[in-house]
Design a protein around this motif. Structure first.
Motif, PDB file in Angstrom:
ATOM      1  N   ALA A 242       0.845  -1.191   0.000  1.00  0.00           N
ATOM      2  CA  ALA A 242       0.000   0.000   0.000  1.00  0.00           C
ATOM      3  C   ALA A 242       0.879   1.239   0.000  1.00  0.00           C
ATOM      4  O   ALA A 242       1.967   1.256   0.590  1.00  0.00           O
ATOM      5  N   CYS A 243       0.412   2.280  -0.675  1.00  0.00           N
ATOM      6  CA  CYS A 243       1.162   3.532  -0.699  1.00  0.00           C
ATOM      7  C   CYS A 243       0.189   4.694  -0.824  1.00  0.00           C
ATOM      8  O   CYS A 243      -1.000   4.505  -1.121  1.00  0.00           O
ATOM      9  N   SER A 244       0.696   5.883  -0.618  1.00  0.00           N
ATOM     10  CA  SER A 244      -0.138   7.078  -0.651  1.00  0.00           C
ATOM     11  C   SER A 244      -0.064   7.761  -2.012  1.00  0.00           C
ATOM     12  O   SER A 244       0.793   7.450  -2.847  1.00  0.00           O
ATOM     13  N   GLU A 245      -0.958   8.721  -2.207  1.00  0.00           N
ATOM     14  CA  GLU A 245      -0.950   9.508  -3.442  1.00  0.00           C
ATOM     15  C   GLU A 245       0.345  10.298  -3.576  1.00  0.00           C
ATOM     16  O   GLU A 245       0.813  10.564  -4.684  1.00  0.00           O
ATOM     17  N   LYS A 246       0.958  10.650  -2.457  1.00  0.00           N
ATOM     18  CA  LYS A 246       2.216  11.396  -2.475  1.00  0.00           C
ATOM     19  C   LYS A 246       3.302  10.615  -3.196  1.00  0.00           C
ATOM     20  O   LYS A 246       4.101  11.183  -3.956  1.00  0.00           O
ATOM     21  N   GLU A 247       3.362   9.300  -2.983  1.00  0.00           N
ATOM     22  CA  GLU A 247       4.354   8.468  -3.669  1.00  0.00           C
ATOM     23  C   GLU A 247       4.036   8.361  -5.153  1.00  0.00           C
ATOM     24  O   GLU A 247       4.929   8.388  -5.999  1.00  0.00           O
ATOM     25  N   VAL A 248       2.752   8.240  -5.471  1.00  0.00           N
ATOM     26  CA  VAL A 248       2.326   8.115  -6.871  1.00  0.00           C
ATOM     27  C   VAL A 248       2.701   9.357  -7.667  1.00  0.00           C
ATOM     28  O   VAL A 248       3.044   9.281  -8.847  1.00  0.00           O
ATOM     29  N   THR A 249       2.655  10.523  -7.030  1.00  0.00           N
ATOM     30  CA  THR A 249       2.936  11.784  -7.714  1.00  0.00           C
ATOM     31  C   THR A 249       4.344  12.297  -7.403  1.00  0.00           C
ATOM     32  O   THR A 249       4.613  13.493  -7.523  1.00  0.00           O
ATOM     33  N   SER A 250       5.238  11.406  -7.054  1.00  0.00           N
ATOM     34  CA  SER A 250       6.614  11.801  -6.740  1.00  0.00           C
ATOM     35  C   SER A 250       7.387  12.103  -8.019  1.00  0.00           C
ATOM     36  O   SER A 250       6.985  11.721  -9.132  1.00  0.00           O
ATOM     37  N   LYS A 251       8.513  12.785  -7.875  1.00  0.00           N
ATOM     38  CA  LYS A 251       9.351  13.115  -9.030  1.00  0.00           C
ATOM     39  C   LYS A 251       9.861  11.857  -9.723  1.00  0.00           C
ATOM     40  O   LYS A 251      10.017  11.827 -10.946  1.00  0.00           O
ATOM     41  N   LYS A 252      10.115  10.807  -8.941  1.00  0.00           N
ATOM     42  CA  LYS A 252      10.596   9.540  -9.505  1.00  0.00           C
ATOM     43  C   LYS A 252       9.571   8.964 -10.475  1.00  0.00           C
ATOM     44  O   LYS A 252       9.922   8.525 -11.583  1.00  0.00           O
ATOM     45  N   VAL A 253       8.309   8.965 -10.085  1.00  0.00           N
ATOM     46  CA  VAL A 253       7.250   8.434 -10.949  1.00  0.00           C
ATOM     47  C   VAL A 253       7.016   9.373 -12.128  1.00  0.00           C
ATOM     48  O   VAL A 253       6.846   8.925 -13.280  1.00  0.00           O
ATOM     49  N   HIS A 254       7.017  10.670 -11.888  1.00  0.00           N
ATOM     50  CA  HIS A 254       6.845  11.641 -12.978  1.00  0.00           C
ATOM     51  C   HIS A 254       7.904  11.458 -14.058  1.00  0.00           C
ATOM     52  O   HIS A 254       7.649  11.682 -15.240  1.00  0.00           O
ATOM     53  N   GLY A 255       9.107  11.060 -13.659  1.00  0.00           N
ATOM     54  CA  GLY A 255      10.202  10.907 -14.612  1.00  0.00           C
ATOM     55  C   GLY A 255      10.208   9.580 -15.341  1.00  0.00           C
ATOM     56  O   GLY A 255      11.030   9.376 -16.243  1.00  0.00           O
ATOM     57  N   GLY A 256       9.289   8.676 -14.991  1.00  0.00           N
ATOM     58  CA  GLY A 256       9.283   7.368 -15.646  1.00  0.00           C
ATOM     59  C   GLY A 256       7.934   6.891 -16.129  1.00  0.00           C
ATOM     60  O   GLY A 256       7.842   5.834 -16.768  1.00  0.00           O
ATOM     61  N   VAL A 257       6.868   7.647 -15.832  1.00  0.00           N
ATOM     62  CA  VAL A 257       5.533   7.190 -16.198  1.00  0.00           C
ATOM     63  C   VAL A 257       5.420   6.974 -17.708  1.00  0.00           C
ATOM     64  O   VAL A 257       5.804   7.816 -18.512  1.00  0.00           O
ATOM     65  N   THR A 258       4.900   5.796 -18.088  1.00  0.00           N
ATOM     66  CA  THR A 258       4.760   5.460 -19.507  1.00  0.00           C
ATOM     67  C   THR A 258       3.313   5.170 -19.903  1.00  0.00           C
ATOM     68  O   THR A 258       2.946   5.359 -21.053  1.00  0.00           O
ATOM     69  N   LEU A 259       2.504   4.695 -18.964  1.00  0.00           N
ATOM     70  CA  LEU A 259       1.091   4.437 -19.243  1.00  0.00           C
ATOM     71  C   LEU A 259       0.247   5.024 -18.120  1.00  0.00           C
ATOM     72  O   LEU A 259       0.557   4.834 -16.943  1.00  0.00           O
ATOM     73  N   LEU A 260      -0.811   5.727 -18.501  1.00  0.00           N
ATOM     74  CA  LEU A 260      -1.755   6.301 -17.541  1.00  0.00           C
ATOM     75  C   LEU A 260      -3.155   5.797 -17.867  1.00  0.00           C
ATOM     76  O   LEU A 260      -3.598   5.872 -19.023  1.00  0.00           O
ATOM     77  N   PHE A 261      -3.850   5.298 -16.845  1.00  0.00           N
ATOM     78  CA  PHE A 261      -5.201   4.768 -17.011  1.00  0.00           C
ATOM     79  C   PHE A 261      -6.179   5.667 -16.243  1.00  0.00           C
ATOM     80  O   PHE A 261      -6.074   5.793 -15.025  1.00  0.00           O
ATOM     81  N   TYR A 262      -7.129   6.241 -16.970  1.00  0.00           N
ATOM     82  CA  TYR A 262      -8.133   7.118 -16.346  1.00  0.00           C
ATOM     83  C   TYR A 262      -9.527   6.550 -16.549  1.00  0.00           C
ATOM     84  O   TYR A 262      -9.833   5.971 -17.598  1.00  0.00           O
ATOM     85  N   TYR A 263     -10.380   6.765 -15.540  1.00  0.00           N
ATOM     86  CA  TYR A 263     -11.777   6.282 -15.573  1.00  0.00           C
ATOM     87  C   TYR A 263     -12.730   7.463 -15.565  1.00  0.00           C
ATOM     88  O   TYR A 263     -12.635   8.337 -14.702  1.00  0.00           O
ATOM     89  N   ARG A 264     -13.632   7.492 -16.548  1.00  0.00           N
ATOM     90  CA  ARG A 264     -14.567   8.620 -16.667  1.00  0.00           C
ATOM     91  C   ARG A 264     -15.626   8.567 -15.590  1.00  0.00           C
ATOM     92  O   ARG A 264     -16.242   7.528 -15.344  1.00  0.00           O
ATOM     93  N   LYS A 265     -15.845   9.709 -14.938  1.00  0.00           N
ATOM     94  CA  LYS A 265     -16.892   9.800 -13.927  1.00  0.00           C
ATOM     95  C   LYS A 265     -18.272   9.773 -14.592  1.00  0.00           C
ATOM     96  O   LYS A 265     -18.440  10.251 -15.710  1.00  0.00           O
ATOM     97  N   SER A 266     -19.253   9.228 -13.892  1.00  0.00           N
ATOM     98  CA  SER A 266     -20.606   9.185 -14.435  1.00  0.00           C
ATOM     99  C   SER A 266     -21.554   9.835 -13.446  1.00  0.00           C
ATOM    100  O   SER A 266     -21.188  10.140 -12.315  1.00  0.00           O
TER     101      SER A 266
END
Length: 266
Positions: A242-266
């Motif tokens: 488990a991890c927090s949103e802070k880790e997900v949005t860290s500089k390390k992840v920003h520098g390597g992100v290759t795929l982003l999956f988004y879900y449309r709100k209804s």
């Protein structure tokens, strides 16, 4: 051989599409993953607009644009919206690259614009292209790409009021989704008299590359485990923590992100 995540994803979605055709469930997959992208070319002489609409399956590949500061320095931090703006940026055809206008029946200067049309898919997947082949050898682009975790707004053309626009539909015209009334907010009009709608998305998960070289390194993923608490699961081979949103949005992840999956709100 080993697949990159985007290649593996395209292969898996292709297999799903094959199975859906057998079962007669093609429309479900199209609503879930497909976008309609319109390429509009406007003649500078007669203002005639030629439109070519194509159904595009996920993931949508986005290049990382080179953005300069006022002092001509390359910006090392950009946003997902910057990548989308580069994908939809206007392109001018002039000189030896002029456009054959069907109304003028001659070569003319023209402007090309790419836009999403109609209702966007339930799951919107972006592939951030991090390999630069300009030198003939693969080089990893380490530019940090910032992305929102909540309420990412995707702008799309909901209606086209331009009477001069000629739609050059693909053969599967009946498969183009109808302009849905699910409008979250109006965003004015485009250059061709188009009304824009924004659809809101939340991040489902992402895949990030760790390593200095594009042909080597390691991929890990972050999957949203709760929309109410904003917690995620970091999947690293057999390790799931488990991890927090802070880790997900860290500089390390920003520098390597290759795929982003988004879900449309209804």
């Amino acid at each position: 051989g080993q697949h990159d995540p985007d290649e593996l994803l395209r292969m898996l979605l292709g297999r799903l599409e094959d199975e859906a055709q057998v079962r007669g469930d093609e429309q479900f997959l199209k609503d879930m993953f497909d976008s309609v992208i319109a390429t509009k070319v406007t003649c500078h002489c007669c203002k005639h607009v030629s439109i070519n609409r194509q159904r595009t399956s996920s993931p949508i590949s986005l290049n990382i644009p080179v953005i300069k500061t006022k002092k001509a320095k390359t910006v090392s931090d950009i946003s997902l919206q910057d990548c989308i703006d580069d994908f939809t940026a206007k392109e001018t055809f002039t000189g030896s690259n002029r456009f054959m206008c069907e109304k003028c029946e001659s070569l003319q200067d023209a402007t090309k614009q790419v836009e999403w049309e109609g209702r966007t898919p339930q799951v919107l997947i972006f592939h951030i292209v991090r390999t630069d082949w300009s030198t003939g050898k693969p080089k990893k682009l380490k530019t940090k790409v910032k992305f929102p975790c909540d309420d990412f707004r995707m702008k799309t053309v909901s209606k086209n009021n331009n009477k001069n626009a000629i739609a050059e539909e693909d053969k599967a015209n009946d498969e183009i989704p109808k302009m849905d009334p699910m409008e979250l907010e109006s965003d004015g009009e485009g250059a061709t008299g188009s009304e824009y709608t924004q659809y809101s998305y939340d991040l489902l998960g992402l895949i990030s590359h760790e390593g200095s070289q594009s042909q080597m390194g390691h991929y890990t993923s972050y999957t949203r485990s709760s929309f109410t608490t904003g917690t995620y699961l970091h999947c690293n081979d057999a390790s799931v923590k488990a991890c927090s949103e802070k880790e997900v949005t860290s500089k390390k992840v920003h520098g390597g992100v290759t795929l982003l999956f988004y879900y449309r709100k209804s």
